[in-house]
Design a protein around this motif. Structure first.
Motif, PDB file in Angstrom:
ATOM      1  N   UNK A 115       0.175 -55.324  36.545  1.00 44.79           N
ATOM      2  CA  UNK A 115       1.415 -54.671  36.129  1.00 44.79           C
ATOM      3  C   UNK A 115       1.634 -53.423  36.985  1.00 44.79           C
ATOM      4  N   UNK A 116       2.807 -53.340  37.614  1.00 47.25           N
ATOM      5  CA  UNK A 116       3.104 -52.182  38.451  1.00 47.25           C
ATOM      6  C   UNK A 116       4.187 -51.286  37.844  1.00 47.25           C
ATOM      7  N   UNK A 117       4.980 -51.841  36.927  1.00 48.03           N
ATOM      8  CA  UNK A 117       6.014 -51.018  36.293  1.00 48.03           C
ATOM      9  C   UNK A 117       6.577 -51.749  35.082  1.00 48.03           C
ATOM     10  N   UNK A 118       7.164 -50.962  34.151  1.00 44.24           N
ATOM     11  CA  UNK A 118       7.823 -51.513  32.968  1.00 44.24           C
ATOM     12  C   UNK A 118       9.145 -50.798  32.763  1.00 44.24           C
ATOM     13  N   UNK A 119      10.071 -51.489  32.131  1.00 46.39           N
ATOM     14  CA  UNK A 119      11.380 -50.905  31.854  1.00 46.39           C
ATOM     15  C   UNK A 119      11.847 -51.370  30.486  1.00 46.39           C
ATOM     16  N   UNK A 120      12.168 -50.413  29.605  1.00 47.62           N
ATOM     17  CA  UNK A 120      12.699 -50.752  28.282  1.00 47.62           C
ATOM     18  C   UNK A 120      14.186 -51.046  28.426  1.00 47.62           C
ATOM     19  N   UNK A 121      14.586 -52.264  28.057  1.00 48.57           N
ATOM     20  CA  UNK A 121      15.959 -52.712  28.261  1.00 48.57           C
ATOM     21  C   UNK A 121      16.834 -52.395  27.053  1.00 48.57           C
ATOM     22  N   UNK A 122      18.124 -52.295  27.313  1.00 50.22           N
ATOM     23  CA  UNK A 122      19.098 -52.197  26.223  1.00 50.22           C
ATOM     24  C   UNK A 122      19.167 -53.564  25.543  1.00 50.22           C
ATOM     25  N   UNK A 176       3.904 -46.160  31.745  1.00 47.42           N
ATOM     26  CA  UNK A 176       4.458 -47.521  31.802  1.00 47.42           C
ATOM     27  C   UNK A 176       5.660 -47.627  32.734  1.00 47.42           C
ATOM     28  N   UNK A 177       6.546 -46.638  32.696  1.00 47.67           N
ATOM     29  CA  UNK A 177       7.690 -46.583  33.608  1.00 47.67           C
ATOM     30  C   UNK A 177       7.437 -45.421  34.552  1.00 47.67           C
ATOM     31  N   UNK A 178       7.253 -45.734  35.819  1.00 49.63           N
ATOM     32  CA  UNK A 178       6.826 -44.699  36.775  1.00 49.63           C
ATOM     33  C   UNK A 178       7.879 -43.622  36.986  1.00 49.63           C
ATOM     34  N   UNK A 235       9.429 -43.153  27.471  1.00 48.48           N
ATOM     35  CA  UNK A 235       9.405 -44.619  27.459  1.00 48.48           C
ATOM     36  C   UNK A 235       9.105 -45.147  26.062  1.00 48.48           C
ATOM     37  N   UNK A 236       8.040 -44.652  25.448  1.00 46.77           N
ATOM     38  CA  UNK A 236       7.675 -45.157  24.125  1.00 46.77           C
ATOM     39  C   UNK A 236       8.710 -44.756  23.071  1.00 46.77           C
ATOM     40  N   UNK A 237       9.390 -43.642  23.265  1.00 47.60           N
ATOM     41  CA  UNK A 237      10.472 -43.262  22.370  1.00 47.60           C
ATOM     42  C   UNK A 237      11.624 -44.266  22.458  1.00 47.60           C
ATOM     43  N   UNK A 238      11.913 -44.745  23.674  1.00 47.19           N
ATOM     44  CA  UNK A 238      12.935 -45.773  23.839  1.00 47.19           C
ATOM     45  C   UNK A 238      12.555 -47.047  23.083  1.00 47.19           C
ATOM     46  N   UNK A 239      11.296 -47.428  23.164  1.00 46.78           N
ATOM     47  CA  UNK A 239      10.833 -48.654  22.497  1.00 46.78           C
ATOM     48  C   UNK A 239      10.985 -48.531  20.986  1.00 46.78           C
TER      49      UNK A 239
END
Length: 203
Positions: free
Chosen positions: A86-93, A52-54, A61-65
């Motif tokens: 979808x080209x990229x994902x970022x888990x936000x604060x 999900x996050x390149x 990534x999934x641990x952050x979620x």
């Protein structure tokens, strides 16, 4: 003061969060599509499922979620797309995200660093437990901050106890009168050999 960041300094919180996040982030994942009430594997499987996050590993990534859900009650995933893909994902604060409804009742997201409000086309929002009428999930840290504060206070007390000591096991006597400076020197000399948790307690 207890928040989502320093709550992780509490051993029980860190252990529970780590156990759940590490376990769930390593589970197998797949994509499916439903046709006429039946579920079929969706193929070809999108690349973002496995990466999900390149720039970071899939498990991270999934641990952050999961960690965001456990501590803050919500996970905000910024979705970057090009021509509908979808080209990229970022888990936000979650601290950097503010939510509200626009004049037609749709949820919009104000994110620090973004020049414009984001919609559900740009943001994947996953709430945890939600109270009626509220937009954000319930934060476990905010709901339990008094109990967590007691835990932090206990940790601090234990550190002070073993660092300085709070038990008096005897009395140092000296014949005659000591000045305050001489008394301090005597105490410091005694502590240099018997102080700290490895040797005894502070005089």
């Amino acid at each position: 003061h207890v928040d989502a960041d320093n709550a992780l300094t509490i051993n029980a919180v860190f252990s529970a969060t780590s156990l759940i996040a590490d376990t769930m982030s390593t589970l197998p994942m797949d994509t499916f599509i439903r046709r006429d009430g039946a579920r079929f594997p969706f193929r070809p499987r999108p690349e973002w499922v496995d990466r999900p996050d390149v720039d970071i590993p899939r498990e991270a990534f999934y641990s952050q979620v999961i960690t965001s859900l456990l501590l803050s009650g919500a996970a905000f995933i910024r979705v970057y797309s090009r021509r509908g893909e979808v080209i990229n994902m970022q888990c936000l604060n979650p601290i950097t995200v503010r939510m509200e409804r626009n004049n037609v009742g749709r949820v919009i997201f104000h994110v620090e660093g973004e020049k414009r409000p984001l919609t559900s086309d740009d943001m994947l929002y996953i709430p945890d437990i939600m109270k009626p009428g509220q937009l954000r999930g319930v934060s476990r840290v905010e709901s339990l901050k008094e109990s967590l504060g007691i835990g932090k206070a206990l940790d601090f007390y234990q550190a002070q106890f073993f660092g300085n000591g709070t038990s008096l096991n005897g009395v140092i006597e000296y014949p005659g009168q000591l000045t305050q400076e001489q008394a301090d020197q005597l105490r410091n000399s005694f502590d240099s050999k018997h102080g700290s948790w490895k040797r005894a307690h502070r005089t």
